[in-house]
Scaffold this active site. Structure first.
Site, mmCIF file in Angstrom:
data_model
loop_
_atom_site.group_PDB
_atom_site.id
_atom_site.type_symbol
_atom_site.label_atom_id
_atom_site.label_comp_id
_atom_site.label_asym_id
_atom_site.label_seq_id
_atom_site.Cartn_x
_atom_site.Cartn_y
_atom_site.Cartn_z
ATOM 1 N N HIS A 1 4.840 0.389 0.286
ATOM 2 C CA HIS A 1 5.521 -0.328 1.367
ATOM 3 C C HIS A 1 4.630 -1.425 1.933
ATOM 4 O O HIS A 1 3.420 -1.450 1.688
ATOM 5 C CB HIS A 1 6.037 0.619 2.455
ATOM 6 C CG HIS A 1 5.001 1.497 3.070
ATOM 7 N ND1 HIS A 1 4.562 2.670 2.506
ATOM 8 C CD2 HIS A 1 4.305 1.376 4.233
ATOM 9 C CE1 HIS A 1 3.653 3.225 3.278
ATOM 10 N NE2 HIS A 1 3.464 2.464 4.343
ATOM 11 N N HIS B 1 0.845 -1.191 0.000
ATOM 12 C CA HIS B 1 0.000 0.000 0.000
ATOM 13 C C HIS B 1 0.881 1.242 0.000
ATOM 14 O O HIS B 1 2.109 1.153 0.133
ATOM 15 C CB HIS B 1 -0.891 0.023 1.256
ATOM 16 C CG HIS B 1 -0.131 0.262 2.525
ATOM 17 N ND1 HIS B 1 0.659 -0.702 3.121
ATOM 18 C CD2 HIS B 1 -0.005 1.374 3.297
ATOM 19 C CE1 HIS B 1 1.222 -0.207 4.200
ATOM 20 N NE2 HIS B 1 0.842 1.059 4.337
ATOM 21 N N ASP C 1 0.464 5.230 1.864
ATOM 22 C CA ASP C 1 -0.406 5.873 2.852
ATOM 23 C C ASP C 1 -1.203 7.033 2.257
ATOM 24 O O ASP C 1 -0.688 7.789 1.434
ATOM 25 C CB ASP C 1 0.429 6.418 4.018
ATOM 26 C CG ASP C 1 1.257 5.328 4.686
ATOM 27 O OD1 ASP C 1 0.860 4.161 4.642
ATOM 28 O OD2 ASP C 1 2.314 5.682 5.260
ATOM 29 N N ARG D 1 5.258 7.225 13.923
ATOM 30 C CA ARG D 1 5.155 7.744 12.552
ATOM 31 C C ARG D 1 4.690 9.187 12.535
ATOM 32 O O ARG D 1 3.703 9.528 13.170
ATOM 33 C CB ARG D 1 4.169 6.893 11.765
ATOM 34 C CG ARG D 1 4.052 7.306 10.313
ATOM 35 C CD ARG D 1 3.099 6.408 9.559
ATOM 36 N NE ARG D 1 1.855 7.104 9.309
ATOM 37 C CZ ARG D 1 0.810 6.571 8.656
ATOM 38 N NH1 ARG D 1 0.879 5.329 8.221
ATOM 39 N NH2 ARG D 1 -0.264 7.266 8.453
HETATM 40 C C1 OGA Z 1 2.947 2.816 8.165
HETATM 41 C C2 OGA Z 1 3.325 1.453 7.809
HETATM 42 C C3 OGA Z 1 5.205 -0.007 8.106
HETATM 43 C C4 OGA Z 1 5.882 -0.706 9.223
HETATM 44 O O1 OGA Z 1 3.345 3.279 9.236
HETATM 45 O O2 OGA Z 1 2.274 3.460 7.352
HETATM 46 O O3 OGA Z 1 2.806 0.913 6.874
HETATM 47 O O4 OGA Z 1 6.814 -1.445 8.925
HETATM 48 N N1 OGA Z 1 4.288 0.926 8.574
HETATM 49 O O5 OGA Z 1 5.484 -0.526 10.376
HETATM 50 MN MN MN Z 2 1.725 2.483 5.646
#
Ligand code: OGA
Ligand code: MN
Length: 280
Positions: A256, A102, A104, A271
């Site tokens: 990712h 996906h 974000d 994040r």
């Molecule tokens: C995000 C995500 C990836 C991870 O924070 O958007 O997809 O490895 N994280 O935690």
């Molecule tokens: Mn993500």
């Protein structure tokens, strides 16, 4: 040399996707190092830092050098800082966040530029994140497919992920099941990247439902062809987190995928998401 003239930055491209940016301390960036970080981000779509010691306030200060912070409507945030989302999985939880390809916020009318993810608690092994290079994916499409997507738009939605009838409305992840935060947006299938000027494929399996003007069924063949193409490992890199690791990705240049292979252990990431621009 003072902090404003030194440049210790080295950019080491990874195979297929992204680059490691070494030799700098994100809490003490000189102006020229910041220029170098911005250039690496635009050139590579995802950059990785190692051995950083960054507090929550420093995480926010670093993020603000790149734009406005986009406060996520779904994620729980850390105490005292709405800007920092907790991306976590507890010892006894089974589902993780981001456990599929996906990018974000593509369901927003103005999708977020990117996110800065800081490792806070890591499992003893596993929990790597995969990134995929959407500029390379676009570049390697055959001419016929490129022509087919040239004037197509796609409908992005999060109603199947975050709504009250959706994937995250399970016992473990009730906090994500918020109907008021469900959104839909239309973006071009191929975009000209706002920072690099390169063409990139901008559809992702997490949030794209169909092409504009087509039903889900009509959209399937071409959409699946694009997804299958971009899922080829030749566009991917696998980032192994360590204490002090940070990933900073661009949602318009990469996908990712958070691997969920560490059941029984906690993993917690912080994040911060940075606002982007309209993609039309
Ligand atoms: C995000 C995500 C990836 C991870 O924070 O958007 O997809 O490895 N994280 O935690
Ligand atoms: Mn993500």
């Amino acid at each position: 040399m003072n902090a404003h003239s030194k440049i210790g930055l080295t950019v080491v491209p990874r195979e297929n996707c992204g680059a490691e940016v070494l030799g700098i301390d994100l809490n003490n960036l000189s102006d020229s190092e910041l220029v170098g970080v911005k250039k690496a981000y635009a050139d590579y779509g995802v950059i990785f830092f190692r051995d950083q010691k960054i507090t929550e306030d420093q995480h926010i200060a670093f993020a603000k050098k790149f734009g406005e912070i986009d406060i996520n409507k779904f994620f729980p945030h850390i105490d005292g800082h709405r800007e920092i989302a907790k991306v976590g999985k507890e010892k006894d939880q089974k589902t993780n966040i981001g456990g599929g390809w996906h990018t974000d916020h593509s369901y927003d009318r103005v999708p977020a530029m990117g996110s800065i993810l800081v490792a806070r608690i890591l499992p003893p092994s596993g929990g790597d994140t995969l990134f995929a290079n959407m500029v390379a994916a676009y570049d390697t499409l055959d001419d016929e497919t490129r022509a087919a997507i040239a004037n197509l738009n796609a409908v992005h939605s999060n109603s199947h992920v975050f709504g009250s009838k959706a994937y995250y409305n399970n016992e473990e992840r009730k906090e994500f099941a918020k109907d008021e935060a469900v959104g839909e947006a239309v973006h071009p299938v191929a975009i000209t990247h706002p920072l690099s000027g390169k063409k990139a494929l901008y559809v992702n399996p997490g949030f794209v439902l169909r092409f504009e003007g087509q039903t889900i069924a009509q959209s399937q063949p071409l959409l699946h062809k694009l997804f299958a193409h971009a899922m080829n490992a030749r566009f991917h890199t696998r980032f192994q987190w360590r204490e002090g690791s940070i990933a900073f990705w661009d949602n318009r240049a990469t996908w990712h995928y958070a691997l969920n292979d560490y059941h029984g252990h906690e993993r917690l990431m912080h994040r911060i998401t940075i606002a982007g621009v309209a993609l039309h």
